[in-house]
Design a protein around this motif. Structure first.
Motif, short mmCIF file in Angstrom:
data_model
loop_
_atom_site.label_atom_id
_atom_site.label_comp_id
_atom_site.label_asym_id
_atom_site.label_seq_id
_atom_site.Cartn_x
_atom_site.Cartn_y
_atom_site.Cartn_z
N LEU A 9 0.80 -1.22 0.00
CA LEU A 9 0.00 0.00 0.00
C LEU A 9 0.83 1.27 0.00
O LEU A 9 0.28 2.37 0.11
N GLY A 10 2.15 1.15 -0.12
CA GLY A 10 2.95 2.37 -0.19
C GLY A 10 4.36 2.20 0.33
O GLY A 10 4.74 1.15 0.85
N SER A 11 5.16 3.25 0.18
CA SER A 11 6.55 3.23 0.60
C SER A 11 6.66 3.59 2.07
O SER A 11 5.69 3.48 2.82
N ALA A 12 7.84 4.05 2.49
CA ALA A 12 8.09 4.36 3.91
C ALA A 12 7.02 5.29 4.45
O ALA A 12 6.59 6.25 3.79
N ALA A 13 6.56 5.01 5.69
CA ALA A 13 5.44 5.75 6.24
C ALA A 13 5.54 5.86 7.75
O ALA A 13 6.19 5.05 8.41
N VAL A 14 4.87 6.87 8.29
CA VAL A 14 4.65 6.97 9.73
C VAL A 14 3.19 6.60 9.97
O VAL A 14 2.29 7.04 9.24
N GLN A 15 2.95 5.79 11.02
CA GLN A 15 1.62 5.27 11.27
C GLN A 15 1.25 5.50 12.75
O GLN A 15 1.53 4.66 13.61
N PRO A 16 0.62 6.65 13.04
CA PRO A 16 0.29 6.99 14.42
C PRO A 16 -0.94 6.25 14.93
O PRO A 16 -1.83 5.88 14.16
N THR A 17 -0.99 6.06 16.25
CA THR A 17 -2.12 5.42 16.92
C THR A 17 -2.50 6.25 18.14
O THR A 17 -1.65 6.68 18.91
N LEU A 18 -3.81 6.46 18.32
CA LEU A 18 -4.34 7.11 19.51
C LEU A 18 -5.58 6.35 19.93
O LEU A 18 -6.51 6.19 19.14
N GLY A 19 -5.59 5.82 21.16
CA GLY A 19 -6.71 5.01 21.57
C GLY A 19 -7.00 5.10 23.06
O GLY A 19 -6.13 5.45 23.86
N VAL A 20 -8.25 4.80 23.41
CA VAL A 20 -8.66 4.70 24.81
C VAL A 20 -9.39 3.39 25.00
O VAL A 20 -10.07 2.89 24.09
N GLU A 21 -9.25 2.81 26.21
CA GLU A 21 -9.88 1.52 26.50
C GLU A 21 -10.45 1.54 27.91
O GLU A 21 -9.82 2.04 28.84
N TYR A 22 -11.68 1.03 28.06
CA TYR A 22 -12.34 1.00 29.36
C TYR A 22 -13.09 -0.31 29.50
O TYR A 22 -14.04 -0.59 28.76
N LYS A 23 -12.62 -1.14 30.40
CA LYS A 23 -13.27 -2.42 30.70
C LYS A 23 -13.55 -3.25 29.44
O LYS A 23 -14.62 -3.81 29.26
N GLY A 24 -12.57 -3.33 28.57
CA GLY A 24 -12.68 -4.14 27.37
C GLY A 24 -13.23 -3.43 26.16
O GLY A 24 -13.12 -3.93 25.03
N LEU A 25 -13.83 -2.25 26.36
CA LEU A 25 -14.37 -1.46 25.24
C LEU A 25 -13.33 -0.43 24.83
O LEU A 25 -12.84 0.33 25.67
N SER A 26 -13.00 -0.39 23.55
CA SER A 26 -11.94 0.51 23.09
C SER A 26 -12.36 1.27 21.84
O SER A 26 -13.15 0.78 21.03
#
Length: 234
Positions: free
Chosen positions: A42-59
């Motif tokens: 799907l493409g060449s060199a890349a930055v792949q950020p992640t931002l997430g929250v999780e509460y009692k199994g729900l994310s």
């Protein structure tokens, strides 16, 4: 009055501590030499950020991919709502790509025949030594089958984690069950055979950087890839 204030502060401190124990936040970024996804380039060199929250199994997780070398690489922004209990997991992902049915690449365009969004549901179970996952596109810019109709493109994989020589390894075998232009298949096809190794590189006593290498083969397309990357996470 002073006792009441102190009591209130202690109660609030208790709630804050409890919330910190329950609510988890993820902030991270992967830097990869090339963007290989489910056996597809799907493409060449890349930055792949992640931002997430999780509460009692729900994310709720936001994930993206942005090319570092080729500005023409497709940009991606995904939102995933998931629930995990024990080894069982279920979720829905909204994929958005800057290229697709909408030539203007508008994020907030959800027209069934003109959107760049793809909506996918998944279900799986982690047995510990083996994890099984099934994914199916159910709406949006899905691929088509041999009859030029919505393919409900699907993908299933088996993942085996193991440790060898002090390094964490992951072996993956995956296939697409039927014809779809999304994965370039004309029927059942093995599309992803991969082996990934991850090692933490210690920088300081409190900070390390996970570095990984991955070999990916796609028997269906007759392509193979070697990927290097690292993860930054506070």
């Amino acid at each position: 009055m002073k006792k009441i204030v102190l009591f209130a502060m202690s109660v609030l401190s208790g709630f804050a501590a409890q919330a910190q124990d329950i609510v988890e936040t993820t902030v991270a970024a992967d830097f990869v030499s090339s963007y290989i996804w489910r056996g597809q380039d799907l493409g060449s060199a890349a930055v792949q950020p992640t931002l997430g929250v999780e509460y009692k199994g729900l994310s709720l997780t936001a994930w993206g991919s942005y090319g570092l070398v080729n500005t023409a690489d497709t940009k991606e922004f995904d939102l995933t709502l998931a629930y995990t209990t024990g080894g069982f997991n279920i979720g829905v992902t909204d994929y958005w790509f800057s290229a697709g049915l909408d030539p203007d690449g508008r994020y907030f365009k959800y027209d069934a025949h003109g959107t760049n969004h793809i909506f996918e549901a998944n279900i799986g179970y982690d047995f510990g030594p083996l994890s099984l996952q099934w994914f199916t596109n159910f709406a949006g810019n899905d691929g088509t089958n041999k009859d030029d109709k919505r393919a409900y493109s699907s993908y299933f994989e088996a993942v085996v984690p193991f440790s060898l020589a002090g390094i964490a390894w992951t072996a993956t075998a995956a296939a697409v069950p039927w014809a779809t232009t999304s994965y370039g298949t004309t029927g059942f096809a093995v599309t992803n055979l991969s082996l990934k190794a991850t090692k933490d590189i210690k920088v300081t006593d409190t900070f390390s950087i996970p570095v990984f290498g991955q070999i990916v083969g796609n028997p269906c397309s007759q392509k193979a890839y070697l990927v290097f990357g690292f993860t930054l996470q506070p």
